[in-house]
Design a protein around this motif. Structure first.
Motif, PDB file in Angstrom:
ATOM      1  N   ASP A   1      30.329  38.444  22.951  1.00 42.98           N
ATOM      2  CA  ASP A   1      28.935  38.627  22.530  1.00 42.98           C
ATOM      3  C   ASP A   1      28.037  38.905  23.728  1.00 42.98           C
ATOM      4  OD1 ASP A   1      26.579  38.433  20.776  1.00 42.98           O
ATOM      5  OD2 ASP A   1      26.244  36.514  21.782  1.00 42.98           O
ATOM      6  N   SER A   2      28.209  38.158  24.805  1.00 37.54           N
ATOM      7  CA  SER A   2      27.406  38.379  26.026  1.00 37.54           C
ATOM      8  C   SER A   2      27.649  39.765  26.599  1.00 37.54           C
ATOM      9  CB  SER A   2      27.745  37.320  27.081  1.00 37.54           C
ATOM     10  OG  SER A   2      27.377  36.031  26.647  1.00 37.54           O
ATOM     11  N   THR A   3      28.904  40.216  26.564  1.00 33.70           N
ATOM     12  CA  THR A   3      29.238  41.543  27.071  1.00 33.70           C
ATOM     13  C   THR A   3      28.493  42.624  26.301  1.00 33.70           C
ATOM     14  OG1 THR A   3      31.451  40.791  27.729  1.00 33.70           O
ATOM     15  CG2 THR A   3      31.117  43.168  27.523  1.00 33.70           C
ATOM     16  N   VAL A   4      28.514  42.535  24.973  1.00 40.26           N
ATOM     17  CA  VAL A   4      27.839  43.526  24.144  1.00 40.26           C
ATOM     18  C   VAL A   4      26.330  43.490  24.355  1.00 40.26           C
ATOM     19  CG1 VAL A   4      27.369  44.252  21.766  1.00 40.26           C
ATOM     20  CG2 VAL A   4      29.670  43.507  22.406  1.00 40.26           C
ATOM     21  N   GLN A   5      25.786  42.300  24.506  1.00 38.21           N
ATOM     22  CA  GLN A   5      24.330  42.166  24.656  1.00 38.21           C
ATOM     23  C   GLN A   5      23.839  42.543  26.054  1.00 38.21           C
ATOM     24  OE1 GLN A   5      21.992  39.001  22.923  1.00 38.21           O
ATOM     25  NE2 GLN A   5      23.838  38.051  22.058  1.00 38.21           N
ATOM     26  N   LEU A   6      24.627  42.213  27.074  1.00 44.59           N
ATOM     27  CA  LEU A   6      24.110  42.284  28.446  1.00 44.59           C
ATOM     28  C   LEU A   6      24.716  43.376  29.321  1.00 44.59           C
ATOM     29  CD1 LEU A   6      24.054  38.430  29.186  1.00 44.59           C
ATOM     30  CD2 LEU A   6      22.177  39.856  28.343  1.00 44.59           C
ATOM     31  N   GLN A   7      25.864  43.935  28.917  1.00 41.45           N
ATOM     32  CA  GLN A   7      26.502  44.951  29.762  1.00 41.45           C
ATOM     33  C   GLN A   7      25.658  46.223  29.819  1.00 41.45           C
ATOM     34  OE1 GLN A   7      30.199  44.655  30.994  1.00 41.45           O
ATOM     35  NE2 GLN A   7      29.073  45.892  32.450  1.00 41.45           N
ATOM     36  N   LYS A   8      25.193  46.552  30.984  1.00 41.27           N
ATOM     37  CA  LYS A   8      24.379  47.765  31.181  1.00 41.27           C
ATOM     38  C   LYS A   8      25.045  48.735  32.145  1.00 41.27           C
ATOM     39  CE  LYS A   8      21.273  45.810  28.591  1.00 41.27           C
ATOM     40  NZ  LYS A   8      21.164  46.222  27.173  1.00 41.27           N
TER      41      LYS A   8
ATOM     42  N   GLU B   1      37.911  52.949  35.508  1.00 38.51           N
ATOM     43  CA  GLU B   1      38.471  52.565  36.796  1.00 38.51           C
ATOM     44  C   GLU B   1      39.030  51.153  36.828  1.00 38.51           C
ATOM     45  OE1 GLU B   1      39.891  53.409  40.449  1.00 38.51           O
ATOM     46  OE2 GLU B   1      38.859  54.801  39.111  1.00 38.51           O
ATOM     47  N   LEU B   2      38.415  50.224  36.105  1.00 40.56           N
ATOM     48  CA  LEU B   2      38.820  48.822  36.205  1.00 40.56           C
ATOM     49  C   LEU B   2      40.179  48.562  35.562  1.00 40.56           C
ATOM     50  CD1 LEU B   2      38.093  45.971  37.116  1.00 40.56           C
ATOM     51  CD2 LEU B   2      36.979  45.609  34.902  1.00 40.56           C
TER      52      LEU B   2
ATOM     53  N   ILE C   1      33.933  49.599  29.324  1.00 35.68           N
ATOM     54  CA  ILE C   1      34.226  50.958  29.798  1.00 35.68           C
ATOM     55  C   ILE C   1      33.033  51.874  29.580  1.00 35.68           C
ATOM     56  CG2 ILE C   1      35.650  53.024  29.376  1.00 35.68           C
ATOM     57  CD1 ILE C   1      37.950  51.100  28.659  1.00 35.68           C
ATOM     58  N   GLY C   2      32.454  51.810  28.387  1.00 34.94           N
ATOM     59  CA  GLY C   2      31.334  52.714  28.101  1.00 34.94           C
ATOM     60  C   GLY C   2      30.495  52.330  26.899  1.00 34.94           C
ATOM     61  N   GLY C   3      30.726  51.144  26.343  1.00 34.15           N
ATOM     62  CA  GLY C   3      29.944  50.708  25.190  1.00 34.15           C
ATOM     63  C   GLY C   3      30.750  50.782  23.899  1.00 34.15           C
TER      64      GLY C   3
END
Length: 415
Positions: A273-280, A286-287, A324-326
């Motif tokens: 949930d945090s990833t979806v909300q906060l990943q910008k 690459e990872l 990766i890109g959303g």
């Protein structure tokens, strides 16, 4: 937390009800999911560190559905297993199996011998100090031999599969103990870094393959296997507890202990949930899938994940697909993953490629179970190639074993 537990329980309970007559080894997955939910139901305090913002319950719903979708190839395998309850060795390939067993045993024992000094150093240093050392410098020398040894250690999942295959025929009896010992190679690799994933993966694979093979093994031998596995898994459990106490209970902090145990499987919904909300700042490929970038002509670049704590926490492999890109990358990579293993499984069933089915399930199982934490089957070009090769090989392998519904089949294909 209770709301999260309710949403996920409803999704997974409904799925379990729908498939209840078609499950065998996938029961292990539901045990993990129960462990994931338990701290949320109990509203354990340590989980609060994984909830920086208000929880978005739509994201939690998507998370629950992703874990259902990702398990579909596993369900497909179980349905086939229940239909064909007995696994037999193909009599034409006894000699070939012996050669395969000898090769993987020798390579695995060499891997163990190579890793033992580093494992001892890790144990002496202790988990806490070793983690600091890892951040400051590498543990294993960077050379071809290390790459080979680590690669062989990663093949220990096949040692486990071959151990159970050796239990199907008395002519393979002498390989059993050696396959059992050599399957520990990945644990020695983990001990060098005082990591615990091998101590979880090894028992997990033994339990799952035990469920798969138990109807095919002689009853007397099965009793001996029960005793051996009980002893071996007890030893692994003691090592796991020792490592955990060394790393997470050195300061007698109970919350830190819970975080280092239950937290490893309970944080995932909140990290996703945090990833979806906060990943910008998206990572691109690459990872986890740098091979794609190399094929596209994109040069290697560094990714800084130090700014966001959730990027270094466990949100399952699906949070990393999102990074990766959303949404587009999450959907695309998930569909490729599920469709590939589902469709290849269907193809192998249709063409009665029995051994190929087991090999494909083995690599899928590794990706799926480790994916409950993060995308372990990624991170470097060599690792990408490694797991792609393991996923393609089952299409071309001969039928070293066969499946039977209780009546031995002699009209099987050898290819």
């Amino acid at each position: 937390m209770t709301e999260v537990a309710i949403i996920l329980t409803l999704i997974w309970a409904l799925f379990l009800i729908l498939i209840r007559k078609k499950i065998a080894s996938i029961k292990v997955l539901f045990a993990f999911l129960f462990m994931m939910l338990l701290p949320s139901w109990l509203e354990m305090y340590f989980l609060k560190q994984y909830i920086p913002n208000q929880v978005n319950y739509f994201n939690i719903f998507i998370f629950g559905m992703l874990l259902v979708i990702g398990s579909l190839p596993w369900l497909s395998f179980d349905k086939y297993l229940l239909k064909n309850k007995q696994i037999l060795v193909n009599q034409h390939y006894i000699k070939s199996l012996k050669i395969i067993f000898i090769l993987i045993i020798i390579c695995s024992l060499f891997s163990i011998a190579y890793l033992i000094p580093y494992s001892i150093d890790g144990i002496i240093a202790g988990a806490a100090d070793r983690r600091i050392e890892i951040k400051e410098s590498g543990i294993l020398p960077e050379n071809f031999l290390t790459t080979f040894v680590v690669g062989i250690a990663a093949l220990n999942i096949y040692n486990i599969l071959f151990f159970f295959i050796s239990c199907l025929d008395e002519r393979l009896k002498k390989f059993r103990i050696w396959l059992l010992i050599s399957s520990m190679s990945y644990i020695f690799n983990c001990m060098a870094f005082t990591a615990r994933d091998g101590l979880i993966i090894l028992p997990l694979f033994y339990i799952i393959f035990y469920i798969i093979f138990r109807n095919s093994i002689d009853v007397k031998l099965l009793k001996h296997i029960n005793k051996i596995l009980a002893i071996a898994l007890s030893v692994v459990a003691v090592i796991l507890i020792a490592f955990t106490l060394s790393r997470f209970y050195a300061d007698k902090n109970l919350d830190e202990f819970f975080n280092g145990t239950l937290g490893y499987i309970a944080q995932q919904p909140y990290v996703f949930d945090s990833t979806v909300q906060l990943q910008k700042d998206y990572h691109g490929f690459e990872l986890r899938f740098p091979l794609i970038n190399r094929l596209l002509g994109i040069e290697k670049y560094d990714i800084d994940r130090s700014d966001n704590l959730f990027e270094t926490q466990f949100g399952t492999m699906y949070s990393e697909f999102y990074s990766i890109g959303g949404w587009w990358s999450l959907i695309l990579v998930t569909l490729i993953y599920v469709f590939y293993y589902s469709l290849v499984m269907v193809y192998l069933k249709k063409h009665n490629k029995y051994f190929g089915i087991l090999l494909l399930f083995t690599v899928y199982l590794y990706i799926e179970t480790t994916g409950l934490f993060y995308c372990k089957a990624g991170s470097t070009v060599l690792i990408n190639i490694f797991y792609i090769a393991l996923s393609i090989l089952p299409l071309f392998i001969n039928n070293y074993i066969i499946f039977s519904n209780g009546k031995v089949r002699y009209n099987y294909s050898n290819h």
